[in-house]
Scaffold this motif. Structure first.
Motif: not given
Length: 596
Positions: A228-238
């Motif tokens: 639900a959130i991986y492809e949202l613009p401006g969202v990255r993951f560390t």
């Protein structure tokens, strides 16, 4: 004979000393080899590349190698120069000594092919000049090999905190486009995991920082919401590896402090390796490998079973509730728990300072015993007494008449203990309190604690109020658990948390409490359960305790306490603004009924 001599002479000429002359011109080849190595060592890559037969190729690879290795220093040496037998070729054996700081050294030999071109000696450049296993189009890089975090264990060797990969969900405001839409989508996925994450909270956080960490998720939770959130613009993951408890709420008032205090000790020492990589950055071969030094697990006196029982006991309480458990025989802190309501009000089981109410009568009784009182002494318990103009009533002004001291204790007669305290010296309660651990400063590695405060009382009214736990007396659940543990042990209890560490004690008692006097408190505390104010627990075996209702603020509200012990487990439960001690007693009942 002549033929044999010629053969020997030929073999001697093939290996030449570094400083000698020969018909092959080796000193010139050596000087060019040294120029190449010195340029690489000092970072002058133009110097190194210009003495090769392919300066562009050489400079590109040399630059990649230095960037990949990031040396603090590099020393080199030409060990030997020898003719190879080929026309115009000479081979130089060289040593590289790389220094990467922090005692990280890497040394090895390689070979340079020196080729004479138009009367000048050049390094015939190949990647293997830098390491014999380095192939065409390859480079070198240095990588950390992380040491696995050591776990934190309970007293039985069960993990309390173990290493786990956590994923940070980071919102880059300037890259998000429609911030409201992205915040709404994030909230829809994350609110079920954390009710505090809302569209509004995300918007407010992003407004304050271009890069805003929305949540830090355990791997399992991340995988659940990733679609639900991986492809949202401006969202990255560390990602990072941290020590975490089995559940985010487990031991929340003790384990984070333990982790912060010993994190470096748990980290171990990273290893490192040198690898060759292809143009895409993929590892080809490991050329050097130093294994990490794993740290040893840290053991605590905590019990995962007792901690779970304590948390299960406090969670059903509507008001903020806390419970601390200590093992009298060792001083080990077994559990520190509080419920969700206490989390929201920042309840502090280890450091919060609250009036202890009638639980402090344990201390007042000890002070009386130290001055010759006996538990069977007949004492008055009127419904109300007046001390220097200050009315002091019992709860609902109950009146027992004249009864044994142990019964006045069991029924919690304020009037009796106010009268006893009034007749004590100013520092009598202070002394008795410190002998039970209350008001003592402890420096316990891994956590911060405040046991309480019992200042000397000069006035009779203040002493009378202190006598039943009001006045200026304050205590934490930790402090009252120590009081109960001292009675259970029959002597001084020094609290501990981390195995192998020592607790420093400041402002402790000048003398320890007498064992016999502490033992006299036990039947008094047992009577509280069998015939007194905690008789709802009479069905449980061998429970000793003292209830307390402690007024605070304007006197219209009261906290509820129950402190005591069963076997080798001492406890103190506090329910804020409970009105009565019943909810604290019921909390302890749930705690003691859970198998431990």
């Amino acid at each position: 004979m002549r033929r044999t001599s010629l053969i020997v002479l030929s073999s001697v000429l093939l290996v030449l000393p570094l400083s000698g002359c020969s018909l092959f011109g080796s000193p010139d080849a050596q000087q060019q080899a040294e120029t190449f190595l010195n340029g690489l060592a000092i970072g002058d890559l133009d110097q190194a590349a210009n003495v090769t037969d392919d300066p562009n190729l050489a400079k590109g690879i040399l630059n990649k190698v230095r960037e990949g290795l990031k040396p603090k220093a590099l020393t080199t040496k030409v060990d030997q120069v020898r003719a190879t037998g080929g026309i115009g070729d000479t081979e130089a054996t060289v040593t590289y000594n790389w220094d990467f700081d922090k005692d990280r050294l890497w040394s090895y030999q390689s070979k340079l092919t020196m080729r004479e071109l138009n009367g000048d000696w050049k390094v015939h450049f190949e990647p293997s000049d830098l390491h014999p296993k380095l192939g065409a189009q390859q480079s070198l890089t240095r990588k950390e090999v992380p040491a696995q975090l050591a776990p934190v264990l309970d007293r039985d060797g069960t993990p309390l905190m173990s290493p786990e990969t956590l994923v940070s969900v980071v919102l880059e405001r300037k890259q998000a486009g429609d911030l409201g839409k992205v915040a709404t989508a994030l909230a829809a996925a994350l609110t079920p995991l954390d009710a505090g994450i809302t569209t509004q909270s995300i918007g407010e956080g992003a407004a304050k920082a271009d890069s805003y960490t929305v949540a830090v998720l355990r791997q399992a939770d991340y995988l659940r919401v990733k679609p639900a959130i991986y492809e949202l613009p401006g969202v990255r993951f560390t990602e990072q590896v941290r020590l975490v408890a089995p559940d985010k709420n487990f031991g929340s008032k003790v384990l984070p402090d333990v982790r912060a205090g010993i994190e470096k000790q748990l980290a171990g020492k990273n290893g490192w390796k040198i690898v060759s990589i292809d143009p895409a950055g993929n590892e080809v071969d490991t050329l050097f490998d130093k294994s990490p030094e794993q740290a040893k697990a840290v053991s605590t006196g905590l019990s995962r079973i007792v901690q779970a029982a304590a948390e299960d006991a406090v969670e059903p309480v509507a008001q903020p509730a806390m419970l601390v458990a200590i093992q009298p025989s060792t001083g080990d802190i077994l559990a520190v728990a509080q419920n969700t309501a206490a989390d929201q009000q920042n309840g502090l089981p280890l450091t919060g300072q609250y009036p202890p109410g009638s639980t402090f009568k344990i201390v007042t009784a000890l002070a009386a015993l130290q001055r010759g009182a006996k538990i069977e002494d007949q004492v008055p318990c009127p419904g109300e007494t007046v001390i220097d103009g200050r009315p002091i009533p019992n709860s609902d002004k109950f009146d027992l008449g004249t009864v044994p001291l142990r019964l006045a204790f069991a029924k919690s007669c304020n009037t009796t203990f106010a009268t006893i305290a009034k007749g004590l010296p100013a520092d009598a309660l202070t002394t008795a309190a410190t002998q039970t651990g209350l008001g003592v400063d402890y420096d316990i590695p891994g956590i911060t604690t405040i046991s309480g405060s019992v200042p000397p009382a000069q006035g009779t009214v203040e002493r009378a109020e202190d006598g039943f736990g009001q006045g200026k007396v304050v205590a934490s659940p930790f402090g009252m658990a120590l009081v109960a543990a001292t009675v259970a042990r029959g002597g001084t209890v020094t609290p501990h948390l981390l195995r192998g560490t020592d607790t420093k004690v400041a402002k402790g008692p000048r003398t320890a409490a007498d064992k016999g006097q502490l033992e006299q408190l036990r039947p008094m505390m047992r009577d509280v359960v069998t015939v007194g104010t905690a008789n709802i627990l009479a069905g449980l075996p061998d429970v000793f305790g003292k209830t307390g209702t402690a007024q605070f603020g304007d006197g219209t509200h009261s906290h509820g306490w129950f402190v005591g012990y069963q076997g080798d487990v001492a406890f103190a439960a506090l329910v804020l603004d409970a009105g009565k001690s019943v909810s604290a007693i019921e909390t302890v009942g749930r705690f003691l009924k859970t198998p431990r």
